[in-house]
Design an enzyme around this catalytic site. Structure first.
Site, PDB file in Angstrom:
ATOM      1  N   TYR A   1      40.387  56.327  42.445  1.00 33.74           N
ATOM      2  CA  TYR A   1      38.598  55.775  42.061  1.00 33.74           C
ATOM      3  C   TYR A   1      37.725  56.826  41.467  1.00 33.74           C
ATOM      4  O   TYR A   1      37.656  58.196  41.996  1.00 33.74           O
ATOM      5  CB  TYR A   1      38.377  55.532  43.401  1.00 33.74           C
ATOM      6  CG  TYR A   1      39.040  54.181  44.353  1.00 33.74           C
ATOM      7  CD1 TYR A   1      39.875  53.853  44.015  1.00 33.74           C
ATOM      8  CD2 TYR A   1      38.665  54.418  45.433  1.00 33.74           C
ATOM      9  CE1 TYR A   1      40.559  52.834  44.870  1.00 33.74           C
ATOM     10  CE2 TYR A   1      39.506  53.247  46.509  1.00 33.74           C
ATOM     11  CZ  TYR A   1      40.844  52.311  45.811  1.00 33.74           C
ATOM     12  OH  TYR A   1      40.944  52.099  46.646  1.00 33.74           O
TER      13      TYR A   1
ATOM     14  N   PHE B   1      39.345  43.875  49.840  1.00 34.77           N
ATOM     15  CA  PHE B   1      38.000  42.685  48.716  1.00 34.77           C
ATOM     16  C   PHE B   1      38.211  41.612  49.949  1.00 34.77           C
ATOM     17  O   PHE B   1      38.321  40.159  49.860  1.00 34.77           O
ATOM     18  CB  PHE B   1      39.252  41.553  47.706  1.00 34.77           C
ATOM     19  CG  PHE B   1      39.290  42.186  46.563  1.00 34.77           C
ATOM     20  CD1 PHE B   1      38.922  43.175  45.787  1.00 34.77           C
ATOM     21  CD2 PHE B   1      39.720  41.984  45.329  1.00 34.77           C
ATOM     22  CE1 PHE B   1      38.795  43.815  44.398  1.00 34.77           C
ATOM     23  CE2 PHE B   1      39.615  42.085  43.893  1.00 34.77           C
ATOM     24  CZ  PHE B   1      39.496  43.201  43.585  1.00 34.77           C
TER      25      PHE B   1
ATOM     26  N   LEU C   1      35.330  40.868  50.636  1.00 30.63           N
ATOM     27  CA  LEU C   1      34.505  39.718  50.400  1.00 30.63           C
ATOM     28  C   LEU C   1      35.147  38.572  49.255  1.00 30.63           C
ATOM     29  O   LEU C   1      34.003  38.307  48.090  1.00 30.63           O
ATOM     30  CB  LEU C   1      33.402  40.070  50.117  1.00 30.63           C
ATOM     31  CG  LEU C   1      32.537  41.309  51.448  1.00 30.63           C
ATOM     32  CD1 LEU C   1      31.026  42.103  50.835  1.00 30.63           C
ATOM     33  CD2 LEU C   1      32.260  39.673  52.593  1.00 30.63           C
TER      34      LEU C   1
ATOM     35  N   LEU D   1      31.451  34.627  48.340  1.00 26.33           N
ATOM     36  CA  LEU D   1      29.956  34.751  49.284  1.00 26.33           C
ATOM     37  C   LEU D   1      29.950  32.854  48.979  1.00 26.33           C
ATOM     38  O   LEU D   1      28.380  33.150  48.688  1.00 26.33           O
ATOM     39  CB  LEU D   1      29.481  35.969  48.709  1.00 26.33           C
ATOM     40  CG  LEU D   1      29.898  36.939  48.727  1.00 26.33           C
ATOM     41  CD1 LEU D   1      29.197  37.888  49.241  1.00 26.33           C
ATOM     42  CD2 LEU D   1      29.914  37.108  50.411  1.00 26.33           C
TER      43      LEU D   1
HETATM   44  N1  LIG Z   1      44.563  49.497  47.706  1.00 27.67           N
HETATM   45  C1  LIG Z   1      44.173  48.822  47.057  1.00 27.67           C
HETATM   46  O1  LIG Z   1      44.917  47.784  46.344  1.00 27.67           O
HETATM   47  C2  LIG Z   1      42.610  47.547  46.861  1.00 27.67           C
HETATM   48  C3  LIG Z   1      41.899  47.385  45.566  1.00 27.67           C
HETATM   49  C4  LIG Z   1      40.618  46.779  46.163  1.00 27.67           C
HETATM   50  C5  LIG Z   1      39.980  47.562  46.381  1.00 27.67           C
HETATM   51  N2  LIG Z   1      40.534  48.428  47.748  1.00 27.67           N
HETATM   52  C6  LIG Z   1      39.774  48.831  48.577  1.00 27.67           C
HETATM   53  O2  LIG Z   1      38.697  47.989  49.102  1.00 27.67           O
HETATM   54  C7  LIG Z   1      37.101  47.835  49.478  1.00 27.67           C
HETATM   55  C8  LIG Z   1      36.609  46.806  49.093  1.00 27.67           C
HETATM   56  O3  LIG Z   1      36.696  46.594  48.018  1.00 27.67           O
HETATM   57  P1  LIG Z   1      35.804  46.104  47.006  1.00 27.67           P
HETATM   58  O4  LIG Z   1      34.350  46.045  46.806  1.00 27.67           O
HETATM   59  O5  LIG Z   1      36.480  45.739  45.716  1.00 27.67           O
HETATM   60  O6  LIG Z   1      35.917  44.155  47.635  1.00 27.67           O
HETATM   61  P2  LIG Z   1      34.576  43.764  49.066  1.00 27.67           P
HETATM   62  O7  LIG Z   1      34.223  44.674  49.823  1.00 27.67           O
HETATM   63  O8  LIG Z   1      35.195  41.822  48.549  1.00 27.67           O
HETATM   64  O9  LIG Z   1      33.288  42.876  47.706  1.00 27.67           O
HETATM   65  C9  LIG Z   1      32.314  44.536  47.142  1.00 27.67           C
HETATM   66  C10 LIG Z   1      31.855  43.541  46.331  1.00 27.67           C
HETATM   67  O10 LIG Z   1      31.234  42.092  46.598  1.00 27.67           O
HETATM   68  C11 LIG Z   1      29.376  42.961  46.604  1.00 27.67           C
HETATM   69  N3  LIG Z   1      28.829  43.082  47.780  1.00 27.67           N
HETATM   70  C12 LIG Z   1      28.874  43.556  48.789  1.00 27.67           C
HETATM   71  N4  LIG Z   1      28.018  43.457  49.930  1.00 27.67           N
HETATM   72  C13 LIG Z   1      27.769  42.304  49.462  1.00 27.67           C
HETATM   73  C14 LIG Z   1      26.132  41.437  50.671  1.00 27.67           C
HETATM   74  N5  LIG Z   1      25.890  41.822  51.511  1.00 27.67           N
HETATM   75  N6  LIG Z   1      26.156  40.830  49.821  1.00 27.67           N
HETATM   76  C15 LIG Z   1      26.023  40.535  48.582  1.00 27.67           C
HETATM   77  N7  LIG Z   1      27.137  40.471  47.863  1.00 27.67           N
HETATM   78  C16 LIG Z   1      28.129  41.930  48.548  1.00 27.67           C
HETATM   79  C17 LIG Z   1      29.324  44.294  46.197  1.00 27.67           C
HETATM   80  O11 LIG Z   1      28.394  44.307  45.486  1.00 27.67           O
HETATM   81  P3  LIG Z   1      27.414  45.330  45.545  1.00 27.67           P
HETATM   82  O12 LIG Z   1      27.947  46.742  45.323  1.00 27.67           O
HETATM   83  O13 LIG Z   1      26.277  45.153  44.691  1.00 27.67           O
HETATM   84  O14 LIG Z   1      27.233  45.650  46.352  1.00 27.67           O
HETATM   85  C18 LIG Z   1      31.284  44.360  45.184  1.00 27.67           C
HETATM   86  O15 LIG Z   1      30.731  43.519  44.035  1.00 27.67           O
HETATM   87  C19 LIG Z   1      37.053  49.328  48.225  1.00 27.67           C
HETATM   88  O16 LIG Z   1      36.252  50.288  48.212  1.00 27.67           O
HETATM   89  C20 LIG Z   1      38.668  49.561  47.922  1.00 27.67           C
HETATM   90  O17 LIG Z   1      38.284  51.260  49.493  1.00 27.67           O
HETATM   91  C21 LIG Z   1      41.010  48.584  47.734  1.00 27.67           C
END
Ligand SMILES: NC(=O)c1ccc[n+]([C@@H]2O[C@H](COP(=O)([O-])OP(=O)(O)OC[C@H]3O[C@@H](n4cnc5c(N)ncnc54)[C@H](OP(=O)(O)O)[C@@H]3O)[C@@H](O)[C@H]2O)c1
Length: 283
Positions: free
Chosen positions: A67, A212, A214, A220
């Site tokens: 990251y 992911f 969300l 959403l």
């Molecule tokens: N193991 C793997 O291969 C892998 C792959 C991807 C991710 N991950 C992990 O999973 C975690 C979560 O994944 P992610 O951040 O990509 O996806 P997510 O949590 O599903 O979604 C994040 C997205 O949603 C938005 N968001 C968050 N809270 C919100 C709310 N209350 N209202 C409206 N929009 C909202 C964020 O934008 P804003 O910033 O504008 O809020 C961002 O665009 C990552 O931080 C990482 O640690 C792991």
């Protein structure tokens, strides 16, 4: 739900090996720059966000060396080291970033050893609480990658081992090589294709960490999620997270955001209870 200050502690707790964390964690991927590449535009704001995440009861943070690369781990240490009691940091190794849009697997033993040492240095730790193999590398026998991490655990550099982006078969293989305490796979209300992996985690009594949670924002927009959110005076993000928490007692969602307002909103989801009729709408 919006506006009320509720913390992630309302989600209850979960054991990750011998560690106990609140069942709603924080995904720290988005504290790096756009496309998870390079530095964020406002580094002090990202440090503040991480401190606030812990204050809001998120005591499990997920990160990875890839990251940034190296940015998320570094900012976590800047924001919170020396780490407060109770904070569990899970990081990952096994992916490399040759350029902005590439995420390449590298499960070679020599790479994993280097990656782990880099994470220890950036996080300013002597031992990592949860080290997750980020993704199997088709060019390297899975057993070689896992065996290398098991060896590092025996050497005292890793407290607990987890895997990510695995099939049920790969999970079984990993569990024959080492004690695995968690699986991190993509899963959310709109994408449940890893239900069999979740079931395997439930059977083994290990944490399932949906990435992911969300749907990277896609969940959403779901009509049924919106309908339940309106009914409960909650937001679609809160309903999506509450659904995950209700889905399984081994679920440990790690929503990601770089917005303080979204962070507070997501933490409050821990206190949202879905009724049987809400769950039926979301089924
Ligand atoms: N193991 C793997 O291969 C892998 C792959 C991807 C991710 N991950 C992990 O999973 C975690 C979560 O994944 P992610 O951040 O990509 O996806 P997510 O949590 O599903 O979604 C994040 C997205 O949603 C938005 N968001 C968050 N809270 C919100 C709310 N209350 N209202 C409206 N929009 C909202 C964020 O934008 P804003 O910033 O504008 O809020 C961002 O665009 C990552 O931080 C990482 O640690 C792991």
């Amino acid at each position: 739900m919006t506006g009320a200050l509720r913390t992630a502690a309302a989600a209850g707790t979960l054991r990750v090996g011998d560690l106990t964390v609140n069942r709603l964690g924080f995904g720290a991927m988005r504290v790096a720059g756009p496309d998870i590449w390079g530095d964020p535009k406002d580094r002090p704001a990202m440090r503040k966000l991480l401190v606030r995440a812990f204050e809001l009861g998120h005591n499990f943070f997920d990160t990875a060396d890839s990251y940034g690369p190296n940015v998320s781990e570094t900012i976590i240490a800047e924001a919170l080291h020396p780490y407060p009691a109770g904070l569990v940091i899970g990081t990952k190794g096994g992916l490399v970033r040759p350029s902005r849009h590439r995420w390449d697997e590298d499960g070679r033993p020599e790479h994993l050893r280097r990656a782990l040492d880099g994470s220890l240095k950036r996080l300013r730790l002597e031992r990592i609480d949860l080290y997750q193999f980020h993704a199997p590398d088709t060019r390297v026998p899975f057993a070689d990658s896992m065996g290398t991490l098991a060896e590092a655990q025996r050497a005292g550099k890793i407290r607990h081992l987890g895997v990510s982006n695995v099939t049920v078969k790969q999970l079984e293989e990993a569990r024959r090589i080492a004690c695995i305490v968690s699986v991190q796979n993509e899963y959310n209300i709109e994408n449940r294709s890893d239900d069999p992996v979740l079931a395997a985690c439930e059977k083994a009594g290990i944490a399932f960490i949906p990435w992911f949670p969300l749907g990277a924002g896609r969940a959403l927009r779901s009509a049924k999620v919106k309908r339940v959110a309106t009914r409960l005076n909650a937001t679609p993000a809160q309903v999506s997270l509450a659904w995950l928490l209700a889905r399984s007692p081994v679920m440990l969602p790690i929503p990601g955001t770089n917005s303080l307002a979204h962070l507070e909103e997501n933490a409050a989801a821990a206190a949202l209870t879905l009724s049987p009729s809400d769950l039926a709408t979301l089924a």
